[in-house]
Scaffold this active site. Sequence first.
Site, PDB file in Angstrom:
ATOM      1  N   ASN A 145       3.991   1.602  -1.302  1.00  0.00           N
ATOM      2  CA  ASN A 145       3.368   1.833  -0.127  1.00  0.00           C
ATOM      3  C   ASN A 145       4.377   2.716   0.638  1.00  0.00           C
ATOM      4  O   ASN A 145       4.264   2.862   1.932  1.00  0.00           O
ATOM      5  CB  ASN A 145       3.360   0.479   0.628  1.00  0.00           C
ATOM      6  CG  ASN A 145       2.162  -0.041   0.374  1.00  0.00           C
ATOM      7  OD1 ASN A 145       1.052   0.345  -0.256  1.00  0.00           O
ATOM      8  ND2 ASN A 145       2.049  -1.539   1.014  1.00  0.00           N
TER       9      ASN A 145
ATOM     10  N   ASP B 262       6.965  -7.366  -5.612  1.00  0.00           N
ATOM     11  CA  ASP B 262       7.856  -8.293  -5.074  1.00  0.00           C
ATOM     12  C   ASP B 262       7.368  -9.008  -3.685  1.00  0.00           C
ATOM     13  O   ASP B 262       7.856  -9.869  -3.262  1.00  0.00           O
ATOM     14  CB  ASP B 262       9.087  -7.673  -4.930  1.00  0.00           C
ATOM     15  CG  ASP B 262       9.082  -6.680  -3.639  1.00  0.00           C
ATOM     16  OD1 ASP B 262       8.180  -5.846  -3.506  1.00  0.00           O
ATOM     17  OD2 ASP B 262       9.948  -6.510  -2.776  1.00  0.00           O
TER      18      ASP B 262
ATOM     19  N   ASP C   7       4.907  -1.947  -8.506  1.00  0.00           N
ATOM     20  CA  ASP C   7       5.499  -1.611  -7.186  1.00  0.00           C
ATOM     21  C   ASP C   7       7.015  -1.139  -7.124  1.00  0.00           C
ATOM     22  O   ASP C   7       7.546  -1.229  -8.302  1.00  0.00           O
ATOM     23  CB  ASP C   7       5.359  -2.795  -6.355  1.00  0.00           C
ATOM     24  CG  ASP C   7       5.974  -2.837  -4.936  1.00  0.00           C
ATOM     25  OD1 ASP C   7       5.959  -1.928  -4.198  1.00  0.00           O
ATOM     26  OD2 ASP C   7       6.854  -3.720  -4.710  1.00  0.00           O
TER      27      ASP C   7
ATOM     28  N   LYS D 229      -1.519  -0.499  -0.418  1.00  0.00           N
ATOM     29  CA  LYS D 229      -1.738  -2.060  -0.886  1.00  0.00           C
ATOM     30  C   LYS D 229      -1.773  -2.719   0.440  1.00  0.00           C
ATOM     31  O   LYS D 229      -0.903  -2.565   1.148  1.00  0.00           O
ATOM     32  CB  LYS D 229      -0.424  -2.473  -1.767  1.00  0.00           C
ATOM     33  CG  LYS D 229      -0.422  -1.701  -3.087  1.00  0.00           C
ATOM     34  CD  LYS D 229       0.958  -1.963  -3.763  1.00  0.00           C
ATOM     35  CE  LYS D 229       2.044  -1.382  -2.933  1.00  0.00           C
ATOM     36  NZ  LYS D 229       3.486  -1.598  -3.627  1.00  0.00           N
TER      37      LYS D 229
ATOM     38  N   ASP E  20       9.962  -0.372  -4.365  1.00  0.00           N
ATOM     39  CA  ASP E  20      11.042  -1.032  -3.960  1.00  0.00           C
ATOM     40  C   ASP E  20      11.066  -2.632  -4.083  1.00  0.00           C
ATOM     41  O   ASP E  20       9.999  -3.276  -3.961  1.00  0.00           O
ATOM     42  CB  ASP E  20      11.049  -0.752  -2.403  1.00  0.00           C
ATOM     43  CG  ASP E  20      12.592  -0.950  -1.786  1.00  0.00           C
ATOM     44  OD1 ASP E  20      13.246  -0.381  -2.366  1.00  0.00           O
ATOM     45  OD2 ASP E  20      12.532  -1.978  -1.073  1.00  0.00           O
TER      46      ASP E  20
ATOM     47  N   HIS F 150      10.709  -3.920   6.305  1.00  0.00           N
ATOM     48  CA  HIS F 150      11.244  -3.665   5.043  1.00  0.00           C
ATOM     49  C   HIS F 150      12.981  -4.244   5.214  1.00  0.00           C
ATOM     50  O   HIS F 150      13.436  -3.971   6.190  1.00  0.00           O
ATOM     51  CB  HIS F 150      11.277  -2.354   4.650  1.00  0.00           C
ATOM     52  CG  HIS F 150       9.952  -1.756   4.466  1.00  0.00           C
ATOM     53  ND1 HIS F 150       9.012  -2.123   3.529  1.00  0.00           N
ATOM     54  CD2 HIS F 150       9.081  -1.224   5.359  1.00  0.00           C
ATOM     55  CE1 HIS F 150       7.720  -1.740   3.643  1.00  0.00           C
ATOM     56  NE2 HIS F 150       7.812  -0.944   4.768  1.00  0.00           N
TER      57      HIS F 150
END
Length: 304
Positions: free
Chosen positions: A61, A243, A27, A218, A29, A187
């Site tokens: 994503n 994460d 992933d 995802k 970020d 986020h």
Amino acid sequence: TASGGCQKIRGTQLHELLESKHNVLFDCDGVIWNGETAVAGAPEVVRALKQHGKRVFFVTNNCTRPRQSYVQKFARLGFADIGEQEIFSSAYCSAAYLRDVVTFSGKVFAIGCPGVHEELRDAGIAVVEEEDDGPDVNISNCALDPDVRAVLVGYDEQFSFMKLAKACCYLRDSECLFLATDPDPWHPLRGGRITPGSGSLTAALETASSRKATVIGKPSRFMFECIASQFDLEPESSLMVGDRLETDIVFGINCGLSTMLTLTGVSTFEQAQVYKDSGEPEKKDFVPDYVVESIADFLEALEA
Ligand code: PLP
Ligand code: CA
């Protein structure tokens, strides 16, 4: 070995785990960077993995950028030689889904950033151009494009009532596809702030249309299928590092991958433990096999 074990791992054990895997899916970020800052050691880790013969893929994503812009971001943050073919974003995969899975014809009404529009165009998919509705235009008299056969919703800082209303009109036709780039609720930003994610916009549209979107990003399996269609990739020899338990770890488990939570992003070790200790069967898809403080731990393990 530690399936769903939530096992903190480093040193020799991490070395053995990495030895047993041929592919590492990261992933982005919260794993290899946070916003515009690389996670310390991440560029060296990616390079070292490749030197050890591993294949590395980036699975994000974040639909806001086209792949070429990710290539530039990797270079800017100190990652050497990352190519488009290694990068699987929810925008790219949404376009791939329309082109390859549903062999789409017609136009897409896309709510989203330039990344979404560019990936659709690159895939040869027609997109409704955003028009400036004049001052007297409202939802009861605005123009609708009769060729729209799909609505795609993703992160859009220009999201508006008009976009929501038009999307709703298109979705009245049950033949019109309804796709979402990703389900992310929010986020983290700098300074403790958050920004609403694509999932929050999708939720608005789902409520208004009384329909459910097909999610591309995802934790849906599609992004892995997208990688597997281009590269020869066995789930058993692949490790997913993320994460966020609710997206990355669920994704890894959905795809039959080994899963690892890294603690440089959204989810905490305590949250993983809570899922594990709940004993509820439906919560076990949120429990990673392994946990590391940071992917920087890979460096020492690779050298071990
Ligand atoms: N979507 C947007 C708009 C984001 O800003 C972020 C993270 O910054 C993400 C998605 C999540 O990206 P990733 O899947 O790489 O964690
Ligand atoms: Ca993340």
